[in-house]
Design a protein around this motif. Sequence first.
Motif, PDB file in Angstrom:
ATOM      1  N   MET A   1      55.020  58.944  41.813  1.00  0.00           N
ATOM      2  CA  MET A   1      54.945  57.537  41.431  1.00  0.00           C
ATOM      3  C   MET A   1      55.990  57.195  40.380  1.00  0.00           C
ATOM      4  O   MET A   1      56.645  56.140  40.440  1.00  0.00           O
ATOM      5  CB  MET A   1      53.547  57.208  40.905  1.00  0.00           C
ATOM      6  CG  MET A   1      53.344  55.745  40.543  1.00  0.00           C
ATOM      7  SD  MET A   1      53.300  54.667  41.989  1.00  0.00           S
ATOM      8  CE  MET A   1      51.727  55.176  42.714  1.00  0.00           C
ATOM      9  N   GLY A   2      56.159  58.077  39.401  1.00  0.00           N
ATOM     10  CA  GLY A   2      57.145  57.835  38.355  1.00  0.00           C
ATOM     11  C   GLY A   2      58.564  57.775  38.901  1.00  0.00           C
ATOM     12  O   GLY A   2      59.375  56.943  38.474  1.00  0.00           O
ATOM     13  N   ILE A   3      58.884  58.649  39.862  1.00  0.00           N
ATOM     14  CA  ILE A   3      60.223  58.648  40.459  1.00  0.00           C
ATOM     15  C   ILE A   3      60.465  57.350  41.224  1.00  0.00           C
ATOM     16  O   ILE A   3      61.538  56.735  41.112  1.00  0.00           O
ATOM     17  CB  ILE A   3      60.396  59.873  41.380  1.00  0.00           C
ATOM     18  CG1 ILE A   3      60.462  61.163  40.542  1.00  0.00           C
ATOM     19  CG2 ILE A   3      61.645  59.728  42.251  1.00  0.00           C
ATOM     20  CD1 ILE A   3      60.450  62.424  41.357  1.00  0.00           C
TER      21      ILE A   3
ATOM     22  N   PHE B   1      47.758  48.337  34.546  1.00  0.00           N
ATOM     23  CA  PHE B   1      49.113  48.501  35.081  1.00  0.00           C
ATOM     24  C   PHE B   1      49.182  48.093  36.553  1.00  0.00           C
ATOM     25  O   PHE B   1      50.199  47.567  37.007  1.00  0.00           O
ATOM     26  CB  PHE B   1      49.587  49.941  34.894  1.00  0.00           C
ATOM     27  CG  PHE B   1      49.827  50.313  33.457  1.00  0.00           C
ATOM     28  CD1 PHE B   1      50.593  49.498  32.638  1.00  0.00           C
ATOM     29  CD2 PHE B   1      49.285  51.473  32.924  1.00  0.00           C
ATOM     30  CE1 PHE B   1      50.821  49.833  31.306  1.00  0.00           C
ATOM     31  CE2 PHE B   1      49.502  51.808  31.594  1.00  0.00           C
ATOM     32  CZ  PHE B   1      50.278  50.983  30.788  1.00  0.00           C
ATOM     33  N   MET B   2      48.101  48.320  37.300  1.00  0.00           N
ATOM     34  CA  MET B   2      48.074  47.868  38.689  1.00  0.00           C
ATOM     35  C   MET B   2      48.114  46.344  38.760  1.00  0.00           C
ATOM     36  O   MET B   2      48.775  45.762  39.637  1.00  0.00           O
ATOM     37  CB  MET B   2      46.820  48.386  39.393  1.00  0.00           C
ATOM     38  CG  MET B   2      46.896  49.843  39.798  1.00  0.00           C
ATOM     39  SD  MET B   2      48.080  50.160  41.146  1.00  0.00           S
ATOM     40  CE  MET B   2      47.185  49.544  42.553  1.00  0.00           C
TER      41      MET B   2
ATOM     42  N   PHE C   1      51.832  53.360  35.140  1.00  0.00           N
ATOM     43  CA  PHE C   1      50.665  53.732  35.941  1.00  0.00           C
ATOM     44  C   PHE C   1      50.654  55.233  36.218  1.00  0.00           C
ATOM     45  O   PHE C   1      49.604  55.885  36.168  1.00  0.00           O
ATOM     46  CB  PHE C   1      50.673  52.951  37.248  1.00  0.00           C
ATOM     47  CG  PHE C   1      49.572  53.322  38.200  1.00  0.00           C
ATOM     48  CD1 PHE C   1      48.277  52.887  37.993  1.00  0.00           C
ATOM     49  CD2 PHE C   1      49.830  54.113  39.305  1.00  0.00           C
ATOM     50  CE1 PHE C   1      47.259  53.230  38.870  1.00  0.00           C
ATOM     51  CE2 PHE C   1      48.827  54.467  40.190  1.00  0.00           C
ATOM     52  CZ  PHE C   1      47.529  54.018  39.970  1.00  0.00           C
ATOM     53  N   ALA C   2      51.832  55.787  36.490  1.00  0.00           N
ATOM     54  CA  ALA C   2      51.929  57.218  36.763  1.00  0.00           C
ATOM     55  C   ALA C   2      51.520  58.049  35.558  1.00  0.00           C
ATOM     56  O   ALA C   2      50.952  59.141  35.698  1.00  0.00           O
ATOM     57  CB  ALA C   2      53.354  57.571  37.176  1.00  0.00           C
TER      58      ALA C   2
ATOM     59  N   LEU D   1      41.034  55.104  33.826  1.00  0.00           N
ATOM     60  CA  LEU D   1      40.808  54.095  34.850  1.00  0.00           C
ATOM     61  C   LEU D   1      41.128  52.691  34.345  1.00  0.00           C
ATOM     62  O   LEU D   1      41.840  51.934  35.015  1.00  0.00           O
ATOM     63  CB  LEU D   1      39.354  54.148  35.347  1.00  0.00           C
ATOM     64  CG  LEU D   1      38.974  53.115  36.414  1.00  0.00           C
ATOM     65  CD1 LEU D   1      39.843  53.260  37.651  1.00  0.00           C
ATOM     66  CD2 LEU D   1      37.499  53.232  36.779  1.00  0.00           C
ATOM     67  N   TRP D   2      40.630  52.332  33.154  1.00  0.00           N
ATOM     68  CA  TRP D   2      40.838  50.964  32.669  1.00  0.00           C
ATOM     69  C   TRP D   2      42.315  50.680  32.427  1.00  0.00           C
ATOM     70  O   TRP D   2      42.794  49.578  32.696  1.00  0.00           O
ATOM     71  CB  TRP D   2      40.020  50.707  31.398  1.00  0.00           C
ATOM     72  CG  TRP D   2      40.492  51.474  30.177  1.00  0.00           C
ATOM     73  CD1 TRP D   2      40.065  52.699  29.762  1.00  0.00           C
ATOM     74  CD2 TRP D   2      41.484  51.039  29.233  1.00  0.00           C
ATOM     75  NE1 TRP D   2      40.724  53.069  28.610  1.00  0.00           N
ATOM     76  CE2 TRP D   2      41.595  52.075  28.257  1.00  0.00           C
ATOM     77  CE3 TRP D   2      42.272  49.902  29.101  1.00  0.00           C
ATOM     78  CZ2 TRP D   2      42.479  51.987  27.184  1.00  0.00           C
ATOM     79  CZ3 TRP D   2      43.149  49.815  28.034  1.00  0.00           C
ATOM     80  CH2 TRP D   2      43.242  50.841  27.091  1.00  0.00           C
ATOM     81  N   LEU D   3      43.040  51.697  31.931  1.00  0.00           N
ATOM     82  CA  LEU D   3      44.465  51.511  31.687  1.00  0.00           C
ATOM     83  C   LEU D   3      45.230  51.427  33.014  1.00  0.00           C
ATOM     84  O   LEU D   3      46.164  50.625  33.164  1.00  0.00           O
ATOM     85  CB  LEU D   3      44.994  52.660  30.833  1.00  0.00           C
ATOM     86  CG  LEU D   3      46.369  52.483  30.188  1.00  0.00           C
ATOM     87  CD1 LEU D   3      46.409  51.231  29.331  1.00  0.00           C
ATOM     88  CD2 LEU D   3      46.726  53.714  29.361  1.00  0.00           C
ATOM     89  N   SER D   4      44.827  52.237  33.969  1.00  0.00           N
ATOM     90  CA  SER D   4      45.458  52.189  35.289  1.00  0.00           C
ATOM     91  C   SER D   4      45.236  50.839  35.958  1.00  0.00           C
ATOM     92  O   SER D   4      46.132  50.314  36.633  1.00  0.00           O
ATOM     93  CB  SER D   4      44.900  53.305  36.175  1.00  0.00           C
ATOM     94  OG  SER D   4      45.200  54.581  35.646  1.00  0.00           O
ATOM     95  N   LEU D   5      44.056  50.260  35.770  1.00  0.00           N
ATOM     96  CA  LEU D   5      43.771  48.952  36.337  1.00  0.00           C
ATOM     97  C   LEU D   5      44.687  47.881  35.738  1.00  0.00           C
ATOM     98  O   LEU D   5      45.160  46.984  36.450  1.00  0.00           O
ATOM     99  CB  LEU D   5      42.304  48.570  36.094  1.00  0.00           C
ATOM    100  CG  LEU D   5      41.251  49.405  36.832  1.00  0.00           C
ATOM    101  CD1 LEU D   5      39.845  48.982  36.413  1.00  0.00           C
ATOM    102  CD2 LEU D   5      41.411  49.282  38.336  1.00  0.00           C
TER     103      LEU D   5
END
Length: 430
Positions: free
Chosen positions: A392-394, A329-330, A317-318, A323-327
């Motif tokens: 977020m990645g950390i 992963f969420m 997600f980070a 937007l669609w890819l983030s959705l």
Amino acid sequence: MPRQALNTILLYFKKQRAFHYRNYRLFMAGQTLSLIGTWIQRMAMMWLAYRLTNSPFLLGLVGFCEQVPIFIIAPFAGVYADKWDKQRALCRVEAMALGQAALLGILTLSGLVHIWHIIALSLCLGTINAFEIPLRQSFVVEMVNRDKDALGNAIALNSTVFNLSRLIGPSVAGILIGSAGEGWCFMINAGSYGVILCSLLMMRVRPSSLPSPSGGHDVVARLKEGIRYVRTQRVMQSLLLLLAIVSFANASLRTLAPVFARDVLHGDANALGYLMSAAGVGAILGALFLTNSRPMPLLMRIVSFTGMLLGASMICFAASGLLWLSLCFMAVGGLAQMMHTACTNTLLQLYTDDDKRGRVMSFYTVSLQGTMPFGSLISGSLAGIIGGPWAMGIMGGFCLLGTLLFREKHRQPRGGSPGQAPPEDSRAAA
């Protein structure tokens, strides 16, 4: 077609053992609306805080203040949960939550709200939740008349509704924030607390036949008794520790969601609603999976696997700027977090003696929500220094490595203490 769908839904509810009990049906009716209102307020509060300050650090501070009272107070609240009449105590707690939401709504609608109001009322809400969560978690068994066969199903259904509200609430909040403003979101939540209060007052709970807890009125002594009880259960210790790691890392998803929605994905309040709703979709799928019977070894494996899955989804997600890819992963993250929490709750509830249930569930509350304020504060601070994606990645990397480190401790032991080990066909809970 609509009639067929309705019949399918009715058939599903008839198969759920927990719905055979009137008290639980009342609870779920009120809880559904109350949880939707809670998610509406959460999204509105975070969006309002970021709109007023434009500061990721203060955004994290708001999340910290909402959760830190749970870390401090919940263990003592668990002691009282084992002493108090849970129905009456919950009525008082819900009434106080109603007042908190109404006050925040009035301040916002009148244009008088400042960031310090949000911080102070977040602390107030956190204190209320520190008592409400252990009380509610330990009250479930009374709502199903101490039917252990229905207990797991009851908790799983509650989790399904919780995550359904996470799907609906943020979407409604995104629409309301854009059309009516944050103040009406808070007022709607105040009304939803009124609904759950009415449902609690309508219940007829059978008096408990359990003996009074040992330790008399000495709160500290009874808290120590609860700690000693958990320390003798290796599985409980491992479950609580890993839950603390996962919840600490997962706090960054909610805290930094406004940062990603506005600064990374270049959206508005609707984009924030989409992100949180995507997490709700994944969580609902996981909750529906757990409403059916699951053997304990499978629950143990799910606890381990979903911790790693959550960490991996946060890292992805980070790195996503679409937007669609983030959705997507969420959604994966929501499924992983929900199933991890649900299976942990199941195993703890089934291992716990009734006279210590309130205290054990208070430790569960500390691990689940008491660690979140520190995750919110650290992720917000990191985002202010190195940016939201790196923060977020950390946090995702910490979740992944932490789960791998404690994976071996989550394997089911051979055998168990008398009266503690639940049967292999125990139903999943959340």
